[in-house]
Design a protein around this motif. Structure first.
Motif, PDB file in Angstrom:
ATOM      1  N   GLY A  43      21.916   6.680 -12.638  1.00  0.00           N
ATOM      2  CA  GLY A  43      21.415   4.951 -12.083  1.00  0.00           C
ATOM      3  C   GLY A  43      22.522   4.751 -12.814  1.00  0.00           C
ATOM      4  N   GLN A  44      21.992   2.912 -13.725  1.00  0.00           N
ATOM      5  CA  GLN A  44      23.144   2.630 -14.104  1.00  0.00           C
ATOM      6  C   GLN A  44      23.958   2.633 -15.571  1.00  0.00           C
ATOM      7  OE1 GLN A  44      22.992  -1.749 -14.664  1.00  0.00           O
ATOM      8  NE2 GLN A  44      24.421  -1.710 -15.736  1.00  0.00           N
ATOM      9  N   ILE A  45      22.778   2.829 -16.502  1.00  0.00           N
ATOM     10  CA  ILE A  45      22.407   3.884 -17.756  1.00  0.00           C
ATOM     11  C   ILE A  45      23.200   5.441 -17.543  1.00  0.00           C
ATOM     12  CG2 ILE A  45      21.506   4.626 -19.982  1.00  0.00           C
ATOM     13  CD1 ILE A  45      20.314   1.777 -19.057  1.00  0.00           C
ATOM     14  N   SER A  46      22.745   6.237 -17.393  1.00  0.00           N
ATOM     15  CA  SER A  46      23.275   7.598 -16.904  1.00  0.00           C
ATOM     16  C   SER A  46      24.356   7.475 -16.395  1.00  0.00           C
ATOM     17  CB  SER A  46      22.082   8.544 -16.094  1.00  0.00           C
ATOM     18  OG  SER A  46      21.310   7.435 -15.815  1.00  0.00           O
ATOM     19  N   GLU A  47      24.793   6.133 -15.928  1.00  0.00           N
ATOM     20  CA  GLU A  47      26.159   6.938 -14.496  1.00  0.00           C
ATOM     21  C   GLU A  47      27.356   6.505 -16.084  1.00  0.00           C
ATOM     22  OE1 GLU A  47      27.642   7.922 -11.935  1.00  0.00           O
ATOM     23  OE2 GLU A  47      25.939   8.992 -11.556  1.00  0.00           O
ATOM     24  N   ALA A  48      26.958   5.805 -16.777  1.00  0.00           N
ATOM     25  CA  ALA A  48      28.057   5.635 -18.252  1.00  0.00           C
ATOM     26  C   ALA A  48      27.885   6.718 -19.021  1.00  0.00           C
ATOM     27  CB  ALA A  48      27.338   3.950 -18.617  1.00  0.00           C
ATOM     28  N   ILE A  49      26.669   6.837 -19.172  1.00  0.00           N
ATOM     29  CA  ILE A  49      26.619   8.083 -20.472  1.00  0.00           C
ATOM     30  C   ILE A  49      27.409   9.724 -19.467  1.00  0.00           C
ATOM     31  CG2 ILE A  49      25.099  10.294 -21.471  1.00  0.00           C
ATOM     32  CD1 ILE A  49      23.286   7.866 -21.499  1.00  0.00           C
ATOM     33  N   ARG A  50      27.455   9.154 -18.285  1.00  0.00           N
ATOM     34  CA  ARG A  50      28.416  10.508 -17.755  1.00  0.00           C
ATOM     35  C   ARG A  50      29.348   9.970 -17.596  1.00  0.00           C
ATOM     36  NH1 ARG A  50      28.061  13.510 -12.598  1.00  0.00           N
ATOM     37  NH2 ARG A  50      30.054  13.696 -11.602  1.00  0.00           N
ATOM     38  N   LYS A  51      29.884   8.915 -18.132  1.00  0.00           N
ATOM     39  CA  LYS A  51      31.523   8.718 -18.117  1.00  0.00           C
ATOM     40  C   LYS A  51      31.776   8.921 -19.335  1.00  0.00           C
ATOM     41  CE  LYS A  51      32.519   4.931 -14.858  1.00  0.00           C
ATOM     42  NZ  LYS A  51      31.933   3.677 -14.391  1.00  0.00           N
ATOM     43  N   ILE A  52      31.097   9.200 -20.537  1.00  0.00           N
ATOM     44  CA  ILE A  52      31.602   9.718 -21.452  1.00  0.00           C
ATOM     45  C   ILE A  52      31.502  11.025 -21.909  1.00  0.00           C
ATOM     46  CG2 ILE A  52      31.284   9.841 -24.630  1.00  0.00           C
ATOM     47  CD1 ILE A  52      29.411   6.622 -23.506  1.00  0.00           C
ATOM     48  N   ILE A  53      30.604  12.033 -21.056  1.00  0.00           N
ATOM     49  CA  ILE A  53      30.636  13.025 -21.495  1.00  0.00           C
ATOM     50  C   ILE A  53      31.886  13.722 -20.831  1.00  0.00           C
ATOM     51  CG2 ILE A  53      28.947  15.626 -20.896  1.00  0.00           C
ATOM     52  CD1 ILE A  53      26.551  13.425 -20.945  1.00  0.00           C
ATOM     53  N   LEU A  54      31.607  13.247 -19.487  1.00  0.00           N
ATOM     54  CA  LEU A  54      33.603  13.766 -18.623  1.00  0.00           C
ATOM     55  C   LEU A  54      34.266  13.200 -19.137  1.00  0.00           C
ATOM     56  CD1 LEU A  54      31.556  14.248 -15.288  1.00  0.00           C
ATOM     57  CD2 LEU A  54      31.054  15.903 -16.898  1.00  0.00           C
ATOM     58  N   ASP A  55      34.783  12.511 -19.801  1.00  0.00           N
ATOM     59  CA  ASP A  55      35.736  11.749 -19.364  1.00  0.00           C
ATOM     60  C   ASP A  55      36.990  12.988 -20.374  1.00  0.00           C
ATOM     61  OD1 ASP A  55      38.027  10.433 -20.705  1.00  0.00           O
ATOM     62  OD2 ASP A  55      37.319   8.346 -21.294  1.00  0.00           O
ATOM     63  N   GLY A  56      38.363  13.913 -20.056  1.00  0.00           N
ATOM     64  CA  GLY A  56      39.035  14.457 -20.713  1.00  0.00           C
ATOM     65  C   GLY A  56      39.472  14.002 -22.132  1.00  0.00           C
ATOM     66  N   LYS A  57      39.728  12.318 -22.240  1.00  0.00           N
ATOM     67  CA  LYS A  57      40.001  12.709 -23.190  1.00  0.00           C
ATOM     68  C   LYS A  57      39.196  12.333 -24.941  1.00  0.00           C
ATOM     69  CE  LYS A  57      40.849   7.779 -22.248  1.00  0.00           C
ATOM     70  NZ  LYS A  57      41.234   7.890 -20.782  1.00  0.00           N
ATOM     71  N   ASN A  58      38.027  12.485 -24.502  1.00  0.00           N
ATOM     72  CA  ASN A  58      36.438  12.689 -25.506  1.00  0.00           C
ATOM     73  C   ASN A  58      36.769  14.222 -26.167  1.00  0.00           C
ATOM     74  OD1 ASN A  58      36.651   9.826 -25.785  1.00  0.00           O
ATOM     75  ND2 ASN A  58      34.075  10.263 -23.943  1.00  0.00           N
ATOM     76  N   SER A  59      37.424  14.950 -25.839  1.00  0.00           N
ATOM     77  CA  SER A  59      38.014  16.336 -26.558  1.00  0.00           C
ATOM     78  C   SER A  59      37.175  16.633 -27.915  1.00  0.00           C
ATOM     79  CB  SER A  59      39.267  16.825 -26.557  1.00  0.00           C
ATOM     80  OG  SER A  59      40.187  15.850 -27.343  1.00  0.00           O
ATOM     81  N   GLU A  60      37.456  15.477 -28.526  1.00  0.00           N
ATOM     82  CA  GLU A  60      36.310  16.219 -30.342  1.00  0.00           C
ATOM     83  C   GLU A  60      34.957  15.762 -30.126  1.00  0.00           C
ATOM     84  OE1 GLU A  60      38.855  14.316 -33.150  1.00  0.00           O
ATOM     85  OE2 GLU A  60      39.738  16.334 -31.416  1.00  0.00           O
ATOM     86  N   MET A  61      33.811  15.545 -28.908  1.00  0.00           N
ATOM     87  CA  MET A  61      32.729  15.716 -28.842  1.00  0.00           C
ATOM     88  C   MET A  61      32.474  17.202 -29.253  1.00  0.00           C
ATOM     89  SD  MET A  61      30.517  15.069 -25.304  1.00  0.00           S
ATOM     90  CE  MET A  61      31.340  13.614 -25.091  1.00  0.00           C
ATOM     91  N   THR A  62      31.226  17.018 -29.925  1.00  0.00           N
ATOM     92  CA  THR A  62      30.517  18.404 -30.836  1.00  0.00           C
ATOM     93  C   THR A  62      29.417  19.176 -29.398  1.00  0.00           C
ATOM     94  OG1 THR A  62      28.323  17.025 -31.415  1.00  0.00           O
ATOM     95  CG2 THR A  62      30.606  17.614 -32.653  1.00  0.00           C
ATOM     96  N   ASP A  63      29.612  19.900 -29.465  1.00  0.00           N
ATOM     97  CA  ASP A  63      28.441  21.021 -28.753  1.00  0.00           C
ATOM     98  C   ASP A  63      27.439  19.742 -28.760  1.00  0.00           C
ATOM     99  OD1 ASP A  63      30.292  22.075 -27.578  1.00  0.00           O
ATOM    100  OD2 ASP A  63      29.788  23.958 -28.891  1.00  0.00           O
ATOM    101  N   GLU A  64      27.039  19.517 -30.475  1.00  0.00           N
ATOM    102  CA  GLU A  64      25.628  19.061 -30.331  1.00  0.00           C
ATOM    103  C   GLU A  64      25.267  17.781 -29.444  1.00  0.00           C
ATOM    104  OE1 GLU A  64      27.499  20.480 -32.172  1.00  0.00           O
ATOM    105  OE2 GLU A  64      26.067  22.508 -33.084  1.00  0.00           O
ATOM    106  N   CYS A  65      26.269  16.382 -29.340  1.00  0.00           N
ATOM    107  CA  CYS A  65      26.109  15.095 -28.459  1.00  0.00           C
ATOM    108  C   CYS A  65      26.402  15.937 -27.428  1.00  0.00           C
ATOM    109  CB  CYS A  65      27.913  15.313 -29.761  1.00  0.00           C
ATOM    110  SG  CYS A  65      27.951  13.241 -28.518  1.00  0.00           S
ATOM    111  N   GLU A  66      27.381  16.614 -26.621  1.00  0.00           N
ATOM    112  CA  GLU A  66      27.263  16.783 -25.203  1.00  0.00           C
ATOM    113  C   GLU A  66      25.648  17.396 -24.993  1.00  0.00           C
ATOM    114  OE1 GLU A  66      30.376  19.915 -23.980  1.00  0.00           O
ATOM    115  OE2 GLU A  66      28.501  21.065 -23.019  1.00  0.00           O
TER     116      GLU A  66
END
Ligand code: TYD
Length: 208
Positions: A43-66
């Motif tokens: 869906g539009q919003i969940s695909e946008a969330i997908r991009k944030i989660i999988l983006d290789g540049k977001n290496s600082e993402m915490t496990d809790e945030c993920e």
């Protein structure tokens, strides 16, 4: 809900999308209305969330945030896509669902399963698949099939030990949820696996 809800699980490269496509062709040939969708996304919003989660540049993402982002994408996807389709009477074929969070964020990342069960119970409000099929091939073989990990995909970059824990996690989940999660042997050709899936679903009265 009038429709059937069937989810697919497995390690990277286990062949989920191929098997979903083959099942979709079978359902079409039998005139069974259905949709194919995926998590995170669908869906539009969940695909946008997908991009944030999988983006290789977001290496600082915490496990809790993920973990929370996967649950957030799931809540939105249910409301936008899955529940309306089930209400129409369509069969929903969903690429990954709640057991991915238990396997990847729980067994893979090491977050407490109790926390994952709690946030996901809040996200899904009781909407559970009629069956979840685990395409059973070990993570090492799955990666071989995929020709290695994608450098732009944060999850695929998590390393071999992580993906081994995920596979072992699914094995533990099969024991914990014997009436929800079912292993499908994928050692044969894709057509043999596809025939096993159709036979299993017919046996449970989930497809015509
Ligand atoms: P997917 O698109 O199925 O990837 P693949 O086809 O490569 O298996 O899923 C995207 C990634 O997100 C995959 O690495 C698994 C991961 N994931 C989680 O870690 N937790 C979740 O709850 C979900 C739905 C997916």
């Amino acid at each position: 809900m009038k429709g059937r809800f069937i989810a697919f699980e497995g390690c990277e490269g286990a062949g989920k999308s191929t098997q979903m496509r083959l099942l979709s062709e079978y359902l079409t040939s039998r005139g069974i209305p259905h949709i194919l969708t995926r998590e995170p996304g669908g869906g539009q919003i969940s695909e946008a969330i997908r991009k944030i989660i999988l983006d290789g540049k977001n290496s600082e993402m915490t496990d809790e945030c993920e973990a929370l982002l996967y649950a957030a994408a799931r809540a939105q996807h249910l409301s936008d896509t899955v529940v309306p389709a089930l209400e129409r009477g369509d069969t929903v074929l969903c690429d990954r669902y709640i057991f991915s969070s238990f396997a990847y964020q729980g067994y893979g990342r090491g977050l407490p399963l109790s926390f994952l069960k709690e946030i996901n119970a809040f996200a899904v409000e009781g909407h559970m698949p009629d069956a979840t099929l685990f395409l059973d091939i070990p993570s090492s073989r799955a990666f071989e099939r995929k020709h290695g990990a994608d450098p732009d995909d944060r999850m695929e970059q998590a390393g071999e030990a992580f993906h081994r824990r995920v596979y072992e996690g699914y094995k533990a989940l099969l024991q914990e949820y014997p009436d929800r999660l079912f292993a499908i042997d994928c050692s044969g050709t894709k057509y043999e696996t596809s025939a096993r899936i159709a036979e299993f679903l017919r046996g449970r009265g989930l497809i015509g």
